[in-house]
Design a protein around this motif. Sequence first.
Motif, mmCIF file in Angstrom:
data_model
loop_
_atom_site.group_PDB
_atom_site.id
_atom_site.type_symbol
_atom_site.label_atom_id
_atom_site.label_comp_id
_atom_site.label_asym_id
_atom_site.label_seq_id
_atom_site.Cartn_x
_atom_site.Cartn_y
_atom_site.Cartn_z
ATOM 1 N N TYR A 193 0.836 -1.198 0.000
ATOM 2 C CA TYR A 193 0.000 0.000 0.000
ATOM 3 C C TYR A 193 0.875 1.254 0.000
ATOM 4 O O TYR A 193 1.757 1.399 0.852
ATOM 5 C CB TYR A 193 -0.903 -0.010 1.233
ATOM 6 N N PRO A 194 0.671 2.170 -0.968
ATOM 7 C CA PRO A 194 1.546 3.343 -1.078
ATOM 8 C C PRO A 194 1.264 4.394 -0.008
ATOM 9 O O PRO A 194 0.132 4.548 0.445
ATOM 10 C CB PRO A 194 1.219 3.886 -2.466
ATOM 11 N N PRO A 195 2.296 5.150 0.362
ATOM 12 C CA PRO A 195 2.093 6.236 1.321
ATOM 13 C C PRO A 195 1.356 7.404 0.667
ATOM 14 O O PRO A 195 1.329 7.535 -0.558
ATOM 15 C CB PRO A 195 3.517 6.634 1.708
ATOM 16 N N SER A 196 0.809 8.252 1.494
ATOM 17 C CA SER A 196 0.137 9.458 1.033
ATOM 18 C C SER A 196 1.149 10.417 0.425
ATOM 19 O O SER A 196 2.324 10.431 0.803
ATOM 20 C CB SER A 196 -0.554 10.124 2.225
ATOM 21 N N GLY A 197 0.688 11.228 -0.488
ATOM 22 C CA GLY A 197 1.540 12.256 -1.068
ATOM 23 C C GLY A 197 2.092 13.216 -0.020
ATOM 24 O O GLY A 197 3.166 13.794 -0.192
ATOM 25 N N TRP A 198 1.375 13.360 1.085
ATOM 26 C CA TRP A 198 1.830 14.221 2.178
ATOM 27 C C TRP A 198 3.022 13.630 2.922
ATOM 28 O O TRP A 198 3.738 14.354 3.627
ATOM 29 C CB TRP A 198 0.690 14.462 3.175
ATOM 30 N N ASP A 199 3.247 12.334 2.775
ATOM 31 C CA ASP A 199 4.307 11.650 3.523
ATOM 32 C C ASP A 199 5.542 11.316 2.679
ATOM 33 O O ASP A 199 6.395 10.550 3.115
ATOM 34 C CB ASP A 199 3.766 10.348 4.117
ATOM 35 N N LEU A 200 5.657 11.889 1.493
ATOM 36 C CA LEU A 200 6.763 11.527 0.612
ATOM 37 C C LEU A 200 8.053 12.294 0.899
ATOM 38 O O LEU A 200 9.144 11.751 0.746
ATOM 39 C CB LEU A 200 6.371 11.727 -0.852
ATOM 40 N N VAL A 223 -4.835 1.665 -11.306
ATOM 41 C CA VAL A 223 -4.471 1.330 -9.932
ATOM 42 C C VAL A 223 -5.723 0.965 -9.143
ATOM 43 O O VAL A 223 -6.712 1.694 -9.173
ATOM 44 C CB VAL A 223 -3.766 2.519 -9.235
ATOM 45 N N ALA A 224 -5.670 -0.166 -8.462
ATOM 46 C CA ALA A 224 -6.741 -0.561 -7.537
ATOM 47 C C ALA A 224 -6.110 -0.705 -6.159
ATOM 48 O O ALA A 224 -5.055 -1.325 -6.011
ATOM 49 C CB ALA A 224 -7.377 -1.871 -7.977
ATOM 50 N N LEU A 225 -6.761 -0.123 -5.175
ATOM 51 C CA LEU A 225 -6.247 -0.131 -3.810
ATOM 52 C C LEU A 225 -7.262 -0.749 -2.868
ATOM 53 O O LEU A 225 -8.465 -0.551 -3.028
ATOM 54 C CB LEU A 225 -5.961 1.295 -3.338
ATOM 55 N N ARG A 226 -6.750 -1.465 -1.887
ATOM 56 C CA ARG A 226 -7.602 -1.984 -0.815
ATOM 57 C C ARG A 226 -7.673 -0.893 0.250
ATOM 58 O O ARG A 226 -6.675 -0.581 0.896
ATOM 59 C CB ARG A 226 -7.010 -3.265 -0.242
ATOM 60 N N ARG A 227 -8.841 -0.295 0.410
ATOM 61 C CA ARG A 227 -9.000 0.844 1.318
ATOM 62 C C ARG A 227 -8.741 0.419 2.765
ATOM 63 O O ARG A 227 -9.287 -0.561 3.234
ATOM 64 C CB ARG A 227 -10.399 1.419 1.178
ATOM 65 N N ILE A 259 -8.096 8.837 -2.334
ATOM 66 C CA ILE A 259 -7.448 7.954 -3.313
ATOM 67 C C ILE A 259 -6.446 8.711 -4.183
ATOM 68 O O ILE A 259 -5.434 8.157 -4.594
ATOM 69 C CB ILE A 259 -8.507 7.234 -4.177
ATOM 70 N N ASP A 260 -6.705 9.982 -4.436
ATOM 71 C CA ASP A 260 -5.895 10.718 -5.400
ATOM 72 C C ASP A 260 -4.461 10.982 -4.959
ATOM 73 O O ASP A 260 -3.573 11.098 -5.794
ATOM 74 C CB ASP A 260 -6.570 12.033 -5.780
ATOM 75 N N ASN A 261 -4.185 11.050 -3.667
ATOM 76 C CA ASN A 261 -2.817 11.373 -3.279
ATOM 77 C C ASN A 261 -1.932 10.138 -3.093
ATOM 78 O O ASN A 261 -0.876 10.217 -2.481
ATOM 79 C CB ASN A 261 -2.785 12.295 -2.052
ATOM 80 N N ARG A 262 -2.324 9.011 -3.652
ATOM 81 C CA ARG A 262 -1.494 7.796 -3.634
ATOM 82 C C ARG A 262 -0.753 7.603 -4.959
ATOM 83 O O ARG A 262 0.190 6.828 -5.050
ATOM 84 C CB ARG A 262 -2.348 6.557 -3.364
ATOM 85 N N SER A 263 -1.178 8.295 -6.010
ATOM 86 C CA SER A 263 -0.617 8.074 -7.349
ATOM 87 C C SER A 263 0.832 8.549 -7.479
ATOM 88 O O SER A 263 1.633 7.928 -8.177
ATOM 89 C CB SER A 263 -1.482 8.743 -8.415
ATOM 90 N N LYS A 264 1.199 9.635 -6.815
ATOM 91 C CA LYS A 264 2.550 10.184 -6.938
ATOM 92 C C LYS A 264 3.614 9.172 -6.504
ATOM 93 O O LYS A 264 4.614 8.972 -7.199
ATOM 94 C CB LYS A 264 2.660 11.465 -6.101
ATOM 95 N N ALA A 265 3.393 8.529 -5.370
ATOM 96 C CA ALA A 265 4.363 7.537 -4.893
ATOM 97 C C ALA A 265 4.512 6.387 -5.888
ATOM 98 O O ALA A 265 5.623 5.930 -6.161
ATOM 99 C CB ALA A 265 3.937 7.005 -3.529
ATOM 100 N N ILE A 266 3.391 5.931 -6.440
ATOM 101 C CA ILE A 266 3.428 4.806 -7.382
ATOM 102 C C ILE A 266 4.180 5.182 -8.649
ATOM 103 O O ILE A 266 5.083 4.461 -9.088
ATOM 104 C CB ILE A 266 1.992 4.339 -7.702
ATOM 105 N N LEU A 267 3.832 6.315 -9.252
ATOM 106 C CA LEU A 267 4.491 6.732 -10.494
ATOM 107 C C LEU A 267 5.989 6.973 -10.286
ATOM 108 O O LEU A 267 6.808 6.539 -11.095
ATOM 109 C CB LEU A 267 3.819 7.986 -11.053
ATOM 110 N N ASP A 268 6.347 7.656 -9.211
ATOM 111 C CA ASP A 268 7.765 7.912 -8.957
ATOM 112 C C ASP A 268 8.542 6.624 -8.723
ATOM 113 O O ASP A 268 9.685 6.485 -9.161
ATOM 114 C CB ASP A 268 7.934 8.840 -7.762
ATOM 115 N N CYS A 269 7.921 5.665 -8.061
ATOM 116 C CA CYS A 269 8.576 4.389 -7.794
ATOM 117 C C CYS A 269 8.774 3.595 -9.095
ATOM 118 O O CYS A 269 9.828 2.989 -9.306
ATOM 119 C CB CYS A 269 7.750 3.593 -6.788
#
Length: 117
Positions: free
Chosen positions: A8-15, A55-59, A66-76
């Motif tokens: 599960y990716p971290p929030s964009g606030w935690d990057l 992207v599908a996430l288990r809440r 949901i929107d602030n999880r994409s940055k971590a995924i794309l950067d990774c």
Amino acid sequence: MIKLHLPYPPSGWDLYIGWGKTRRLSPTYKQWRNDTGYFIKAPKQAIDKPFALHVALRRQNMRQDIDNRSKAILDCLQHYGVIKNDNLCERLTMCWDSDLPADCVVIIQVCEEGMAA
């Protein structure tokens, strides 16, 4: 098409922590990116064409966006050489799904010509 099962990716606030010249990756994001590397097998050549990311996430709780999880995924994905650059993402779809085989399922598809409309 590439399909990945990721943590599960971290929030964009935690990057990142710090601002300006002191800005750096947060320990939380570093740990997640390192852990995620074990689940990624990069292709022989990074995707260097426009692509769609699904992207599908288990809440984990109802307060999450949901929107602030994409940055971590794309950067990774870029860090591990799956994609050449995250600016090539022409379509991004994200959804919550409680019936996933992992906390985060990512599908990357190279876009066909004219698919971006």
